[in-house]
Scaffold this active site. Structure first.
Site, PDB file in Angstrom:
ATOM      1  CE  LYS A  14      -1.668 -35.239  -3.941  1.00 10.54           C
ATOM      2  NZ  LYS A  14      -2.305 -36.444  -3.364  1.00 10.54           N
ATOM      3  NE  ARG A  89      -6.847 -33.165  -0.837  1.00  4.23           N
ATOM      4  CZ  ARG A  89      -5.530 -33.220  -0.665  1.00  4.23           C
ATOM      5  NH1 ARG A  89      -4.765 -32.222  -1.021  1.00  4.23           N
ATOM      6  NH2 ARG A  89      -4.975 -34.291  -0.133  1.00  4.23           N
ATOM      7  NE  ARG A 128       2.126 -39.943   4.302  1.00  2.00           N
ATOM      8  CZ  ARG A 128       1.414 -39.254   3.406  1.00  2.00           C
ATOM      9  NH1 ARG A 128       1.909 -39.013   2.205  1.00  2.00           N
ATOM     10  NH2 ARG A 128       0.218 -38.812   3.704  1.00  2.00           N
ATOM     11  NE  ARG A 134       0.185 -36.185   6.617  1.00  2.00           N
ATOM     12  CZ  ARG A 134      -0.112 -36.042   5.337  1.00  2.00           C
ATOM     13  NH1 ARG A 134       0.847 -35.857   4.441  1.00  2.00           N
ATOM     14  NH2 ARG A 134      -1.367 -36.086   4.945  1.00  2.00           N
ATOM     15  NE  ARG A 145      -5.344 -38.418   4.463  1.00  2.00           N
ATOM     16  CZ  ARG A 145      -4.140 -38.938   4.678  1.00  2.00           C
ATOM     17  NH1 ARG A 145      -3.921 -39.708   5.731  1.00  2.00           N
ATOM     18  NH2 ARG A 145      -3.158 -38.693   3.850  1.00  2.00           N
TER      19      ARG A 145
HETATM   20  P1  ATP Z   1      -0.166 -36.997  -0.620  1.00  2.00           P
HETATM   21  O1  ATP Z   1       0.194 -38.163   0.230  1.00  2.00           O
HETATM   22  O2  ATP Z   1      -0.311 -37.434  -2.085  1.00  2.00           O
HETATM   23  O3  ATP Z   1       0.746 -35.856  -0.465  1.00  2.00           O
HETATM   24  P2  ATP Z   1      -2.333 -36.415   1.216  1.00  2.00           P
HETATM   25  O4  ATP Z   1      -3.821 -36.459   0.968  1.00  2.00           O
HETATM   26  O5  ATP Z   1      -1.772 -37.408   2.131  1.00  2.00           O
HETATM   27  O6  ATP Z   1      -1.633 -36.495  -0.184  1.00  2.00           O
HETATM   28  P3  ATP Z   1      -1.917 -33.575   1.750  1.00  2.00           P
HETATM   29  O7  ATP Z   1      -2.008 -33.142   0.345  1.00  2.00           O
HETATM   30  O8  ATP Z   1      -0.688 -33.294   2.476  1.00  2.00           O
HETATM   31  O9  ATP Z   1      -1.989 -35.124   1.945  1.00  2.00           O
HETATM   32  O10 ATP Z   1      -3.216 -32.978   2.521  1.00  2.00           O
HETATM   33  C1  ATP Z   1      -3.477 -33.277   3.863  1.00  2.00           C
HETATM   34  C2  ATP Z   1      -4.851 -32.737   4.281  1.00  2.00           C
HETATM   35  O11 ATP Z   1      -4.882 -31.293   4.138  1.00  2.00           O
HETATM   36  C3  ATP Z   1      -6.052 -33.226   3.453  1.00  2.00           C
HETATM   37  O12 ATP Z   1      -6.526 -34.481   3.884  1.00  2.00           O
HETATM   38  C4  ATP Z   1      -7.055 -32.066   3.694  1.00  2.00           C
HETATM   39  O13 ATP Z   1      -7.677 -32.160   4.947  1.00  2.00           O
HETATM   40  C5  ATP Z   1      -6.168 -30.832   3.720  1.00  2.00           C
HETATM   41  N1  ATP Z   1      -6.057 -30.233   2.369  1.00  2.00           N
HETATM   42  C6  ATP Z   1      -4.928 -30.188   1.608  1.00  2.00           C
HETATM   43  N2  ATP Z   1      -5.181 -29.609   0.415  1.00  2.00           N
HETATM   44  C7  ATP Z   1      -6.494 -29.269   0.422  1.00  2.00           C
HETATM   45  C8  ATP Z   1      -7.380 -28.669  -0.514  1.00  2.00           C
HETATM   46  N3  ATP Z   1      -6.968 -28.300  -1.727  1.00  2.00           N
HETATM   47  N4  ATP Z   1      -8.677 -28.484  -0.156  1.00  2.00           N
HETATM   48  C9  ATP Z   1      -9.119 -28.849   1.042  1.00  2.00           C
HETATM   49  N5  ATP Z   1      -8.359 -29.443   1.968  1.00  2.00           N
HETATM   50  C10 ATP Z   1      -7.064 -29.661   1.675  1.00  2.00           C
HETATM   51 MG    MG Z   2       1.795 -34.492   0.018  1.00  2.00          MG
END
Ligand code: ATP
Ligand code: MG
Length: 189
Positions: A14, A89, A128, A134, A145
């Protein structure tokens, strides 16, 4: 204003795809993950709360997340439109986004979903984790996740399908090829 939701599992690409779309079209970009990580880095109360959930692979509670999203949205210039990355989400978040935008005289033009098989996601996120720094990019938290994604987030596919604005594209292959498919969808909006 063409607001877009970029949607997919953790590690679906994303952020990478959003950056390319921002460059091409001039969208504003809200990555809720980036917003939360900035708060954690700054050591704010919000950051402290968020960290407890993120480190467990859990979602931040909807009510808190919706407030953060609205404040972030209202601070943007919004010349062309906004890409929402990482939000919604959950179904309550999707409903809140719809209501928030409708109150402001706009809406979501399209939900762009990046479809990637779980084994590929796992591999990408483990890789990653070697450089991202992270705390949530480790095997155990990634499993959590992905489970949270399937249980709480994936139901939004049907939700956006029912809204008539879901566009699913394959999220693997070259970054540029995926982006070309997304641009083709955006150019029809
Ligand atoms: P990507 O790799 O596609 O960017 P990702 O799941 O690795 O997705 P982020 O979108 O950066 O990572 O989100 C990291 C964390 O932040 C999530 O696992 C969650 O705990 C929190 N978070 C982010 N967005 C939301 C949301 N809309 N509602 C609740 N928690 C969120
Ligand atoms: Mg991201």
């Amino acid at each position: 204003m063409k607001n877009l939701v970029i949607f997919g599992a953790p590690g679906s690409g994303k952020g990478t795809q959003s950056d390319l779309l921002v460059e091409k079209y001039g969208f504003d970009h809200i990555s809720t993950g980036d917003v939360l990580r900035a708060q954690i880095k700054a050591g704010t109360d919000l950051g402290k709360t968020a960290k407890q959930y993120i480190d467990q692979g859990q979602l931040i509670p909807d009510a808190l997340m919706v407030d953060i999203l609205a404040a972030t949205y209202d601070a943007l210039e919004k010349k062309v439109g906004v890409i929402f990355d990482g939000f919604p989400r959950t179904i309550p978040q999707a409903e809140a986004l719809k209501e928030m935008l409708s109150k402001r005289g706009t809406g979501v033009a399209a939900m762009l979903e990046l479809e990637v098989p779980d084994d590929m996601l796992m591999e990408r996120l483990i890789n990653r984790g070697k450089t991202s720094g992270r705390a949530d990019d480790n095997a155990e938290t990634i499993q959590k996740r992905l489970a949270v994604y399937h249980n709480q987030t994936a139901p939004l596919r049907d939700w956006y399908e029912a809204e008539g604005i879901r566009h699913a594209v394959p999220g693997f292959g070259s970054i540029e090829d995926i982006n070309a498919v997304l641009r083709a969808v955006i150019d029809t909006l």
